[in-house]
Design a protein around this motif. Sequence first.
Motif, PDB file in Angstrom:
ATOM      1  N   ARG A 166      22.567  65.148  71.541  1.00 25.22           N
ATOM      2  CA  ARG A 166      22.955  65.999  72.658  1.00 25.22           C
ATOM      3  C   ARG A 166      22.444  65.483  73.992  1.00 25.22           C
ATOM      4  O   ARG A 166      23.183  65.419  74.968  1.00 25.22           O
ATOM      5  N   LYS A 208      32.895  73.450  73.000  1.00 24.65           N
ATOM      6  CA  LYS A 208      31.619  72.878  73.419  1.00 24.65           C
ATOM      7  C   LYS A 208      31.541  73.008  74.936  1.00 24.65           C
ATOM      8  O   LYS A 208      32.568  73.074  75.613  1.00 24.65           O
ATOM      9  N   ARG A 209      30.326  72.973  75.463  1.00 29.43           N
ATOM     10  CA  ARG A 209      30.185  73.277  76.890  1.00 29.43           C
ATOM     11  C   ARG A 209      30.310  72.065  77.811  1.00 29.43           C
ATOM     12  O   ARG A 209      30.417  72.219  79.033  1.00 29.43           O
ATOM     13  N   HIS A 213      30.418  71.956  82.008  1.00 30.40           N
ATOM     14  CA  HIS A 213      29.291  71.468  82.806  1.00 30.40           C
ATOM     15  C   HIS A 213      29.761  70.332  83.706  1.00 30.40           C
ATOM     16  O   HIS A 213      29.376  70.255  84.868  1.00 30.40           O
TER      17      HIS A 213
HETATM   18  C1  LIG Z   1      44.533  48.141  76.582  1.00 30.89           C
HETATM   19  C2  LIG Z   1      45.701  48.765  75.748  1.00 30.89           C
HETATM   20  C3  LIG Z   1      45.389  49.111  74.367  1.00 30.89           C
HETATM   21  C4  LIG Z   1      46.315  49.977  73.629  1.00 30.89           C
HETATM   22  C5  LIG Z   1      45.800  50.417  72.330  1.00 30.89           C
HETATM   23  C6  LIG Z   1      45.753  51.871  72.084  1.00 30.89           C
HETATM   24  C7  LIG Z   1      44.481  52.419  71.516  1.00 30.89           C
HETATM   25  C8  LIG Z   1      44.408  53.887  71.656  1.00 30.89           C
HETATM   26  C9  LIG Z   1      43.440  54.600  70.823  1.00 30.89           C
HETATM   27  C10 LIG Z   1      42.839  55.685  71.245  1.00 30.89           C
HETATM   28  C11 LIG Z   1      42.903  56.323  72.590  1.00 30.89           C
HETATM   29  C12 LIG Z   1      41.779  57.224  72.944  1.00 30.89           C
HETATM   30  C13 LIG Z   1      41.759  58.525  72.297  1.00 30.89           C
HETATM   31  C14 LIG Z   1      40.654  59.392  72.708  1.00 30.89           C
HETATM   32  C15 LIG Z   1      40.602  60.658  71.941  1.00 30.89           C
HETATM   33  C16 LIG Z   1      39.324  60.877  71.244  1.00 30.89           C
HETATM   34  C17 LIG Z   1      39.066  62.282  70.905  1.00 30.89           C
HETATM   35  C18 LIG Z   1      37.649  62.528  70.484  1.00 30.89           C
HETATM   36  O1  LIG Z   1      36.937  61.650  70.165  1.00 30.89           O
HETATM   37  S1  LIG Z   1      37.148  64.176  70.462  1.00 30.89           S
HETATM   38  C19 LIG Z   1      35.454  64.106  70.101  1.00 30.89           C
HETATM   39  C20 LIG Z   1      34.588  63.846  71.284  1.00 30.89           C
HETATM   40  N1  LIG Z   1      34.625  64.893  72.285  1.00 30.89           N
HETATM   41  C21 LIG Z   1      33.733  65.874  72.339  1.00 30.89           C
HETATM   42  O2  LIG Z   1      32.804  65.951  71.588  1.00 30.89           O
HETATM   43  C22 LIG Z   1      33.877  66.891  73.425  1.00 30.89           C
HETATM   44  C23 LIG Z   1      32.769  66.803  74.351  1.00 30.89           C
HETATM   45  N2  LIG Z   1      31.526  67.372  73.758  1.00 30.89           N
HETATM   46  C24 LIG Z   1      30.722  68.154  74.462  1.00 30.89           C
HETATM   47  O3  LIG Z   1      31.062  68.362  75.594  1.00 30.89           O
HETATM   48  C25 LIG Z   1      29.478  68.776  73.866  1.00 30.89           C
HETATM   49  O4  LIG Z   1      29.179  69.860  74.648  1.00 30.89           O
HETATM   50  C26 LIG Z   1      28.217  67.888  73.777  1.00 30.89           C
HETATM   51  C27 LIG Z   1      28.473  66.676  72.911  1.00 30.89           C
HETATM   52  C28 LIG Z   1      27.779  67.435  75.151  1.00 30.89           C
HETATM   53  C29 LIG Z   1      27.052  68.734  73.153  1.00 30.89           C
HETATM   54  O5  LIG Z   1      27.537  69.339  72.053  1.00 30.89           O
HETATM   55  P1  LIG Z   1      26.720  70.434  71.172  1.00 30.89           P
HETATM   56  O6  LIG Z   1      27.252  70.325  69.801  1.00 30.89           O
HETATM   57  O7  LIG Z   1      25.253  70.203  71.309  1.00 30.89           O
HETATM   58  O8  LIG Z   1      27.120  71.908  71.651  1.00 30.89           O
HETATM   59  P2  LIG Z   1      27.232  72.715  73.049  1.00 30.89           P
HETATM   60  O9  LIG Z   1      27.301  74.141  72.688  1.00 30.89           O
HETATM   61  O10 LIG Z   1      28.387  72.249  73.842  1.00 30.89           O
HETATM   62  O11 LIG Z   1      25.929  72.428  73.876  1.00 30.89           O
HETATM   63  C30 LIG Z   1      24.658  72.889  73.495  1.00 30.89           C
HETATM   64  C31 LIG Z   1      23.816  73.219  74.715  1.00 30.89           C
HETATM   65  O12 LIG Z   1      23.802  72.138  75.644  1.00 30.89           O
HETATM   66  C32 LIG Z   1      24.311  72.544  76.905  1.00 30.89           C
HETATM   67  N3  LIG Z   1      25.071  71.470  77.517  1.00 30.89           N
HETATM   68  C33 LIG Z   1      26.156  70.834  77.017  1.00 30.89           C
HETATM   69  N4  LIG Z   1      26.584  69.914  77.857  1.00 30.89           N
HETATM   70  C34 LIG Z   1      25.767  69.945  78.934  1.00 30.89           C
HETATM   71  C35 LIG Z   1      25.728  69.223  80.126  1.00 30.89           C
HETATM   72  N5  LIG Z   1      26.624  68.252  80.396  1.00 30.89           N
HETATM   73  N6  LIG Z   1      24.760  69.512  81.013  1.00 30.89           N
HETATM   74  C36 LIG Z   1      23.866  70.487  80.760  1.00 30.89           C
HETATM   75  N7  LIG Z   1      23.863  71.191  79.617  1.00 30.89           N
HETATM   76  C37 LIG Z   1      24.788  70.939  78.712  1.00 30.89           C
HETATM   77  C38 LIG Z   1      25.168  73.751  76.605  1.00 30.89           C
HETATM   78  O13 LIG Z   1      25.316  74.596  77.707  1.00 30.89           O
HETATM   79  C39 LIG Z   1      24.433  74.396  75.468  1.00 30.89           C
HETATM   80  O14 LIG Z   1      23.361  75.164  75.960  1.00 30.89           O
HETATM   81  P3  LIG Z   1      23.451  76.781  76.077  1.00 30.89           P
HETATM   82  O15 LIG Z   1      23.782  77.283  74.711  1.00 30.89           O
HETATM   83  O16 LIG Z   1      24.555  77.062  77.071  1.00 30.89           O
HETATM   84  O17 LIG Z   1      22.097  77.171  76.545  1.00 30.89           O
END
Ligand SMILES: CCCCCCCC/C=C\CCCCCCCC(=O)SCCNC(=O)CCNC(=O)[C@H](O)C(C)(C)COP(=O)(O)OP(=O)(O)OC[C@H]1O[C@@H](n2cnc3c(N)ncnc32)[C@H](O)[C@@H]1OP(=O)(O)O
Length: 315
Positions: A166, A208-209, A213
């Motif tokens: 995280r 997720k947050r 944020h």
């Molecule tokens: C050159 C040409 C080539 C051509 C070829 C073609 C190739 C093409 C191929 C491919 C193309 C690309 C394709 C892409 C697609 C991919 C898709 C994926 O991979 S989807 C998976 C990844 N995405 C995520 O995971 C979402 C983002 N995740 C988050 O935002 C989460 O929040 C994370 C990881 C930061 C933390 O996750 P937590 O599981 O711990 O859960 P939380 O509830 O969100 O956070 C816990 C505490 O932390 C705080 N927190 C989270 N983020 C914070 C922040 N940024 N700042 C401060 N606090 C934060 C929150 O407020 C929360 O605290 P309080 O409960 O509110 O007190």
Amino acid sequence: FQEFPGGWSGSSLRGGTMDLLLLLLLHGLLLLPLAALLLYRCSSTFQYLCKMAFFNCWIVAMATLLSPFAAFRGRSVENMKLLRASLLPLKRFYGIRMRVRGSERLQLPGPFVIVCNHQASLDLIGMVEVIPDRCVPIAKRELLYLGTVGWACWLSGIIFIERHRRDAAIGVISRTAGTMRRENVSRLCVWVFPEGTRNPGRSMLPFKRGAFHLAVQAQVPIVPIVISPYCDFFSSKEKRFTSGTCTIQVLPRVETRGLSPKDVPKLTESVWQAMAKALAEMSMSDHGDQDTEQLQLGEDRGSPQGQGDTAESSK
Ligand SMILES: CCCCCCCC/C=C\CCCCCCCC(=O)SCCNC(=O)CCNC(=O)[C@H](O)C(C)(C)COP(=O)(O)OP(=O)(O)OC[C@H]1O[C@@H](n2cnc3c(N)ncnc32)[C@H](O)[C@@H]1OP(=O)(O)O
Ligand SMILES: CCCCCCCCCCCCCCCC(=O)OC[C@@H](O)COP(=O)(O)O
């Protein structure tokens, strides 16, 4: 052989066996594709497997072919154009019709964060349909290890996070917010799947947050995008993949100016509600169409026997 009698009988016998073997081989070579074609027609599971294999092969092939060109530019958001162009033809191969509603809502002058529901890797087909210029997705770090695909993603400027660490992920998000603020002139957008993982079906996981944020830290609007459920033409669980129509709905942007980190939970909840509502309406209207069709069928027939037939066919 009759034209060349005498002295030849031994070798002609051997030649005959060779011919026979060759003939068999040729038959095999012809029959194999025929059998595969037949299997493809008859078995929806085999069809699903072929289509998924093609999907992955296409991505690997494109990444392998285009990465060297992308490498000339170095790591740059501009390479997203290449990635986009290479994935755009996929919908045609699969006979998926894309309907986009509210695309004008993506024409904002400044940077913004897109949040979108995530059902399957098929989302890439919808993503390239609407993704604006200079917009990079946030992806799980695991994608980096997919050989040339990882290389292509890295070259396109895709932002990688380690979902299980995280603090590191929050660090990456903060730096991204900094970049979005700094690059205000050239406008950098970020695409996030806030569910954090794939989620097949008609509902959405809690968000997720991170994405929220990010938007609050960068003080930029959030544009929610909802992709309609694939159930009608695709299901990885049932190994089913036919052609169909997919609707992509861009919702009105949500401003974050003046919001602080303490507002993030409420913001997250309200965006989730809005998207869930749109998703429910979409699956309702798909079903609505089907329901009216069935209703009309039932009415047309009128007789009790007719109703029996309808019940039978819907089983
Ligand atoms: C050159 C040409 C080539 C051509 C070829 C073609 C190739 C093409 C191929 C491919 C193309 C690309 C394709 C892409 C697609 C991919 C898709 C994926 O991979 S989807 C998976 C990844 N995405 C995520 O995971 C979402 C983002 N995740 C988050 O935002 C989460 O929040 C994370 C990881 C930061 C933390 O996750 P937590 O599981 O711990 O859960 P939380 O509830 O969100 O956070 C816990 C505490 O932390 C705080 N927190 C989270 N983020 C914070 C922040 N940024 N700042 C401060 N606090 C934060 C929150 O407020 C929360 O605290 P309080 O409960 O509110 O007190
Ligand atoms: C050089 C050859 C290397 C061979 C590797 C074959 C790779 C096939 C390429 C497929 C890449 C497609 C990217 C899809 C993006 C996607 O949808 O990722 C899923 C994640 O969001 C969610 O992950 P999860 O938590 O596992 O549901």
